[in-house]
Write an enzyme that holds these catalytic residues in place. Structure first.
Site: not given
Ligand code: GLA
Length: 391
Positions: A33-34, A66, A123, A125, A173
């Site tokens: 979250h930076t 898919s 899902g 992450g 990402d």
């Molecule tokens: C998700 C978002 C990224 C980033 C992370 C937290 O993966 O897509 O841009 O903000 O959360 O670090």
């Protein structure tokens, strides 16, 4: 790949040999979250990802399929109508990429058939959506002979998330997936997009990925709310400080000026953004100095900050991470990605992996009532074409 080829020919009823592409998923070692706060992140591309096989058509139709959502069948759209459609579900990601690549002036003049197969758990992450975007990007680039600068492709992927899907995510990402390098993580300054590769030499350790199996979607999560809270904190700080983002502050500067932030919750959110950014820069140095122990400690501190200041962990991730901390041979563990479920990562001595799995899973099952899943992934290259089925 042979199977995927056969599947392609069968699904689309063609004898054509499709071109083959792969885009990885990602983990983030530290720096959470930076990205949207103008700070640093430290992600790496992983060996799980999305395969995309495609061939051009002679008309203006795009057909997407898919293997992960076989029950949905073929999703079809026309090059002349690339608007977001709810019923197009996952295919909105490739549609968004086509739309924004064209809008950036790259000529896509015909349609294509594209088959996807992903081995990233959904899902979890690990950025399956950014992986689909980047797989589509390299596929279109190649099929239509477009020379798209990689950083531009990355920003177009982010635009798909932000403007087409409606998740206010940062650049991490797509950057990790677009720029990944075998056995390297990437320290990225999200404000300037300056980056450097750092070799990941773990010696007798491995990165264990632990899935809570609690699915979360960013659109439905508190992700956008966190982003707004940080923006409000920044706005308050700007009443006295000439800064553009939280990422430029040192911890000391933050402590001196935090009283400017009116809302107590926003103050905590900002404290995470600032301290996490500082930890990330220090973490690279520790890694470069070969001090894995110190790196692991920073991961643990990162998790605490995400739990107490940012409030994005939840019982599932906390149970896994805290159980991992208890086991001998674990250098560090933390949630990875957006949080609210999804995956954690741990740096674990190779011959302790089984102990970790056992202890974490027993604790997890006793607390949440179902199992976690464990993976070990290699750190791999970014999105690219495959030649003769080889990555
Ligand atoms: C998700 C978002 C990224 C980033 C992370 C937290 O993966 O897509 O841009 O903000 O959360 O670090």
């Amino acid at each position: 790949m042979k199977n995927l080829n056969n599947e392609f020919q069968e699904v689309f009823g063609t004898a054509k040999e499709p071109s083959q592409f792969f885009a990885p998923g990602r983990i983030n070692l530290i720096g959470e979250h930076t990205d949207y706060n103008g700070g640093h992140v430290f992600p790496a591309a992983i060996s799980f990802g999305t395969y995309a096989l495609g061939s051009k058509r002679n008309d203006l139709k795009f057909r997407f399929y898919s293997m992960n959502f076989a029950e949905t069948g073929i999703i079809e759209c026309d090059l002349k109508d690339l608007r977001y459609k709810e019923k197009h579900d996952w295919a909105n990601y490739p549609k968004g990429m086509i739309k924004y690549i064209m809008e950036s002036g790259f000529p896509i003049t015909r349609g294509a058939d594209i088959l996807y197969y992903g081995d990233i758990p959904n899902g979890a992450g690990l950025s399956s959506s950014a992986s689909i975007e980047m797989a589509t990007g390299v596929l279109l680039e190649n099929l239509f002979d477009l020379e798209i600068d990689r950083i531009q492709m990355i920003t177009l992927g982010q635009k798909v998330e932000n403007d087409y899907i409606g998740v206010n995510s940062g650049i991490m990402d797509q950057f990790a997936i677009g720029m990944g390098k075998l056995d390297h993580a990437i320290l990225l300054n999200c404000q300037t997009l300056k980056y450097e590769y750092a070799p990941i030499k773990l010696d007798n350790h491995a990165i264990l990925i632990i899935n809570t199996n609690k699915q979360r979607t960013l659109a439905g999560s508190k992700y956008n709310e966190r982003r707004t809270q940080c923006e409000h904190a920044l706005r308050d700080l700007k009443t006295e400080l000439a800064i553009d983002s939280l990422g430029v502050l040192t911890s000391e500067q933050f402590e001196q000026h935090k009283h400017l932030i009116q809302d107590e919750i926003n103050r905590k959110r900002a404290r995470h953004a600032v301290t996490e950014n500082v930890r990330t820069v220090v973490a690279l140095k520790k890694l470069q100095a070969g001090d894995l122990g110190a790196f692991g400690k920073l991961m643990n501190e990162s998790h605490q900050s995400l739990k107490y200041d940012y409030d994005v962990t939840g019982v599932e991730l906390d149970t896994i991470v805290e159980a991992a901390w208890d086991v001998e041979g674990v250098l560090g563990a933390r949630m990875t990605g957006a949080g609210f479920g999804g995956c954690a990562i741990a740096i674990v001595e190779k011959d302790k992996i089984e102990n970790v799995k056992q202890h974490v899973n027993t604790t997890y099952r006793n607390t949440v009532g179902y199992d976690a899943t464990f993976y070990t992934a290699a750190i791999s290259d970014g999105a690219k074409q495959m030649t003769e089925g080889v990555l």
